[in-house]
Structure formats: C-alpha cells, structure tokens
Motif scaffolding. Structure first.
Motif, short mmCIF file in Angstrom:
data_model
loop_
_atom_site.label_atom_id
_atom_site.label_comp_id
_atom_site.label_asym_id
_atom_site.label_seq_id
_atom_site.Cartn_x
_atom_site.Cartn_y
_atom_site.Cartn_z
N THR A 56 3.00 0.49 -2.70
CA THR A 56 2.11 -0.51 -2.31
C THR A 56 2.77 -1.72 -1.91
N ILE A 57 3.43 -2.18 -2.96
CA ILE A 57 4.01 -3.60 -3.15
C ILE A 57 5.44 -3.75 -2.19
N PHE A 58 6.12 -2.55 -2.14
CA PHE A 58 7.55 -2.72 -1.66
C PHE A 58 7.31 -2.19 -0.07
N ALA A 59 6.29 -1.53 0.61
CA ALA A 59 6.43 -0.83 1.90
C ALA A 59 6.74 -1.81 2.96
N GLY A 60 6.67 -3.15 2.73
CA GLY A 60 7.00 -4.06 3.81
C GLY A 60 5.86 -4.71 4.35
N LEU A 61 4.62 -4.29 3.79
CA LEU A 61 3.36 -4.71 4.15
C LEU A 61 2.91 -6.29 3.49
N LEU A 62 2.89 -5.90 2.28
CA LEU A 62 2.66 -7.09 1.24
C LEU A 62 3.79 -8.10 1.27
N ILE A 63 4.91 -7.63 1.20
CA ILE A 63 6.24 -8.34 1.08
C ILE A 63 7.03 -8.05 2.15
N VAL A 64 7.34 -8.77 3.07
CA VAL A 64 7.91 -8.62 4.53
C VAL A 64 9.36 -8.30 3.79
N ARG A 65 10.30 -7.40 4.41
CA ARG A 65 11.47 -7.10 3.80
C ARG A 65 12.61 -8.20 3.63
#
Length: 153
Positions: A56-65
């Motif tokens: 959930t946190i690191f998929a690139g949705l909440l926090i952009v890569r």
C-alpha cells in the motif's frame, strides 16, 4: 464517456487487466508459501500483513517513486504491484495526449518500460512458483516422502 475521463481503449484495458492479474498471481504465490510455513491461519495473516502494508505504501501511488528515499527503493522494486501499477499507468496515460504525457513525466514513468515490467512480473511468478514447490515438498515430508505417497495419505 468512461469514469474519470479514462480512455476507452482495448489496449489500455488489456494491459491493466494483465498487469493486475500477474500481480495477483505473485501475491497469491507468496501468500501460499507464508501459509505453508505457519502453523495457523492467524500466524500466516500476521506474517503476511507487513507485506500487504508495504504494498500500500510503496506501490507508487501514495509515495511517488522519485520521492522514495534511496534506502527504501529495494522495497519498491521488490513489490509486484509497483510493476503492475506502472503497466496500467503508462497504458492509460499515454492515450491522454499532452496531459497524460505531463503526468507520466511527473511520475517518471515511460511506456517503453512496459515490456521490462511484464518480464519482471513473469520472473517473480517463476521464482515464487519454484520456491513454493520446494517449500511444499519439504513440508510434505522433508524430502523423505514422495508427493504421490503424501497425496494418497
């Protein structure tokens, strides 16, 4: 029109569906291994929960890569949902004209990376499938019982 103004493209829908399906297969394989390695369903759920949370946190949705700290990038690249997200986002946004290109640039996503993303997902499936077979074989009898004999028991 489509919800949120998304393009009604068979290609975009197909890429999104295939990427999501490959992601679900990887997660199912990992969850199966976690289930095999734990004595109870509760313990398996407790072990698997951090994996789901990190997705959930690191998929690139909440926090952009591009905003993920370098020490946390291995988590991002180790999660199949990151690749599925990139496949879906590039397939949809490349059809949205200049606005889509601006969003792709902001997220540092490139439609040309889609083949690489698919290759990584397939490699993850093969890796977790192989590992799952080894774990299942060891769980059945530690290599002392044949699979046929264990299935008959």
């Amino acid at each position: 029109g489509t919800p949120f103004g998304l393009p009604a493209s068979i290609s975009a829908i197909g890429h999104t569906f295939l990427g999501s399906t490959l992601n679900a297969l990887v997660i199912s394989l990992v969850a199966s291994i976690v289930g095999l390695l734990n004595q109870t369903q509760l313990a398996a759920g407790q072990v698997f929960m951090p994996i789901g949370d990190s997705m959930t946190i690191f998929a690139g949705l909440l926090i952009v890569r591009r905003f993920i700290k370098p020490y946390a990038l291995p988590v991002y690249y180790g999660l199949p949902i990151s690749y599925a997200y990139e496949i879906a986002a590039t397939a949809i946004l490349e059809l949205k004209g200049d606005d889509g290109k601006a969003v792709l640039k902001y997220y540092d996503l490139h439609p040309t990376d889609r083949h690489f993303d698919y290759a990584v997902l397939v490699a993850m499936i093969l890796f977790w499938l192989f590992l799952g077979l080894l774990v299942a074989y060891r769980k059945i009898g530690g290599g002392t019982t044949s699979l046929a004999a264990a299935a008959a028991a």
